[in-house]
Design a protein around this motif. Structure first.
Motif, PDB file in Angstrom:
ATOM      1  N   ALA A  98       0.873  -1.096  -0.220  1.00  0.00           N
ATOM      2  CA  ALA A  98      -0.256   0.145  -0.035  1.00  0.00           C
ATOM      3  C   ALA A  98       0.684   1.536   0.030  1.00  0.00           C
ATOM      4  CB  ALA A  98      -1.164   0.105   1.007  1.00  0.00           C
ATOM      5  N   GLY A  99       0.901   1.894  -0.765  1.00  0.00           N
ATOM      6  CA  GLY A  99       1.490   3.038  -0.833  1.00  0.00           C
ATOM      7  C   GLY A  99       0.800   4.111  -1.939  1.00  0.00           C
ATOM      8  N   THR A 100       1.265   5.588  -2.112  1.00  0.00           N
ATOM      9  CA  THR A 100       0.552   6.923  -2.695  1.00  0.00           C
ATOM     10  C   THR A 100       1.648   7.431  -3.599  1.00  0.00           C
ATOM     11  OG1 THR A 100       1.647   8.733  -1.219  1.00  0.00           O
ATOM     12  CG2 THR A 100      -0.334   7.530  -0.150  1.00  0.00           C
ATOM     13  N   PRO A 101       1.880   5.874  -4.923  1.00  0.00           N
ATOM     14  CA  PRO A 101       2.667   6.455  -5.775  1.00  0.00           C
ATOM     15  C   PRO A 101       2.293   7.735  -6.932  1.00  0.00           C
ATOM     16  CG  PRO A 101       1.477   3.953  -6.331  1.00  0.00           C
ATOM     17  CD  PRO A 101       1.374   4.835  -4.367  1.00  0.00           C
ATOM     18  N   ILE A 102       2.454   8.340  -7.681  1.00  0.00           N
ATOM     19  CA  ILE A 102       2.281   8.753  -9.237  1.00  0.00           C
ATOM     20  C   ILE A 102       1.533   8.411 -10.107  1.00  0.00           C
ATOM     21  CG2 ILE A 102       2.837  11.707  -8.033  1.00  0.00           C
ATOM     22  CD1 ILE A 102       5.491  10.811 -10.064  1.00  0.00           C
ATOM     23  N   THR A 103       1.527   8.669 -10.803  1.00  0.00           N
ATOM     24  CA  THR A 103       0.665   7.771 -11.920  1.00  0.00           C
ATOM     25  C   THR A 103       2.076   6.714 -12.653  1.00  0.00           C
ATOM     26  OG1 THR A 103      -1.104   8.702 -12.986  1.00  0.00           O
ATOM     27  CG2 THR A 103       0.250   7.171 -14.501  1.00  0.00           C
ATOM     28  N   SER A 104       2.867   7.742 -12.827  1.00  0.00           N
ATOM     29  CA  SER A 104       4.165   7.471 -13.625  1.00  0.00           C
ATOM     30  C   SER A 104       5.503   6.037 -12.769  1.00  0.00           C
ATOM     31  CB  SER A 104       5.341   8.101 -13.695  1.00  0.00           C
ATOM     32  OG  SER A 104       5.943   9.213 -12.559  1.00  0.00           O
ATOM     33  N   THR A 105       5.161   5.687 -11.289  1.00  0.00           N
ATOM     34  CA  THR A 105       5.433   5.420 -10.172  1.00  0.00           C
ATOM     35  C   THR A 105       4.556   4.410  -9.823  1.00  0.00           C
ATOM     36  OG1 THR A 105       5.158   6.657  -8.577  1.00  0.00           O
ATOM     37  CG2 THR A 105       7.237   7.097  -9.815  1.00  0.00           C
ATOM     38  N   VAL A 106       3.022   4.031 -10.080  1.00  0.00           N
ATOM     39  CA  VAL A 106       3.016   2.773  -9.917  1.00  0.00           C
ATOM     40  C   VAL A 106       3.032   1.251  -9.729  1.00  0.00           C
ATOM     41  CG1 VAL A 106       1.197   2.592 -12.165  1.00  0.00           C
ATOM     42  CG2 VAL A 106       0.256   2.291  -9.940  1.00  0.00           C
ATOM     43  N   ARG A 107       3.877   0.920 -11.103  1.00  0.00           N
ATOM     44  CA  ARG A 107       4.302   0.067 -11.258  1.00  0.00           C
ATOM     45  C   ARG A 107       6.329  -0.463 -10.166  1.00  0.00           C
ATOM     46  NH1 ARG A 107       1.827   1.215 -15.492  1.00  0.00           N
ATOM     47  NH2 ARG A 107       0.736  -1.325 -16.250  1.00  0.00           N
ATOM     48  N   ALA A 108       6.175   0.821  -9.303  1.00  0.00           N
ATOM     49  CA  ALA A 108       7.462   0.806  -8.696  1.00  0.00           C
ATOM     50  C   ALA A 108       6.622   0.525  -7.348  1.00  0.00           C
ATOM     51  CB  ALA A 108       8.575   1.584  -8.900  1.00  0.00           C
ATOM     52  N   HIS A 109       8.460  -0.598  -7.240  1.00  0.00           N
ATOM     53  CA  HIS A 109       8.496  -1.356  -5.489  1.00  0.00           C
ATOM     54  C   HIS A 109       8.898  -0.124  -4.710  1.00  0.00           C
ATOM     55  CE1 HIS A 109      12.058  -1.588  -5.276  1.00  0.00           C
ATOM     56  NE2 HIS A 109      12.375  -2.614  -5.992  1.00  0.00           N
ATOM     57  N   SER A 110       9.335   0.676  -4.570  1.00  0.00           N
ATOM     58  CA  SER A 110       9.927   1.888  -4.124  1.00  0.00           C
ATOM     59  C   SER A 110       9.086   2.586  -3.659  1.00  0.00           C
ATOM     60  CB  SER A 110      11.276   2.665  -5.166  1.00  0.00           C
ATOM     61  OG  SER A 110      11.396   2.835  -5.920  1.00  0.00           O
ATOM     62  N   ALA A 111       7.540   2.125  -4.508  1.00  0.00           N
ATOM     63  CA  ALA A 111       6.293   3.659  -4.324  1.00  0.00           C
ATOM     64  C   ALA A 111       5.910   3.733  -3.123  1.00  0.00           C
ATOM     65  CB  ALA A 111       6.154   3.865  -5.987  1.00  0.00           C
ATOM     66  N   TYR A 112       5.798   2.622  -2.209  1.00  0.00           N
ATOM     67  CA  TYR A 112       5.238   2.136  -1.669  1.00  0.00           C
ATOM     68  C   TYR A 112       5.969   1.665  -0.196  1.00  0.00           C
ATOM     69  CZ  TYR A 112       2.414   1.147  -5.674  1.00  0.00           C
ATOM     70  OH  TYR A 112       1.502   0.750  -6.581  1.00  0.00           O
ATOM     71  N   ALA A 113       4.923   2.081   1.428  1.00  0.00           N
ATOM     72  CA  ALA A 113       5.612   2.016   2.020  1.00  0.00           C
ATOM     73  C   ALA A 113       5.463   1.290   2.870  1.00  0.00           C
ATOM     74  CB  ALA A 113       4.944   3.829   2.628  1.00  0.00           C
TER      75      ALA A 113
END
Length: 125
Positions: A98-113
């Motif tokens: 679960a996290g708050t990624p922007i559209t360009s990072t929705v597939r990046a695991h680093s975007a999820y806390a």
């Protein structure tokens, strides 16, 4: 602090189905993008699917499109990954995030806390 716990993994034959669940506790889930990632043996963690809190259109990685379905039940604070037509190459540890990624990072695991401990899925040929 948001906590995630996956369940539903197991051993299944190729062509079979499994439904993974991810229960969220410890905080509000409403504003988070929820996602599923997986880590296959010897590989890096990879994106599988995600759904934004106000969207009904999940993202999918190409290899699971048409076979996997992401379902979000906000009332129960639970997300599901329905996996059909499973293949041996789907064998992996599956993680809920679960996290708050922007559209360009929705597939990046680093975007999820926030991450669950993972659940093993094994597909036999």
């Amino acid at each position: 602090q948001v906590q995630l716990v996956e369940s539903g993994g197991g051993l299944v034959q190729a062509g079979g189905s499994l439904r993974l669940s991810c229960e969220v506790s410890g905080g509000t889930f409403r504003g988070y993008t929820a996602a599923w990632f997986r880590q296959r043996p010897g590989k890096e963690r990879e994106f599988v699917s995600a759904l934004r809190p106000t969207s009904s259109n999940p993202y999918y990685t190409n290899s699971v499109e048409g076979r996997f379905t992401f379902v979000r039940d906000s009332a129960r604070k639970t997300v599901y990954l329905q996996m059909n037509s499973l293949k041996p190459e789907d064998t992996a540890v599956y993680y809920c995030a679960a996290g708050t990624p922007i559209t360009s990072t929705v597939r990046a695991h680093s975007a999820y806390a926030h991450w669950g401990p993972g659940t093993q899925v094994t597909v036999s040929s």
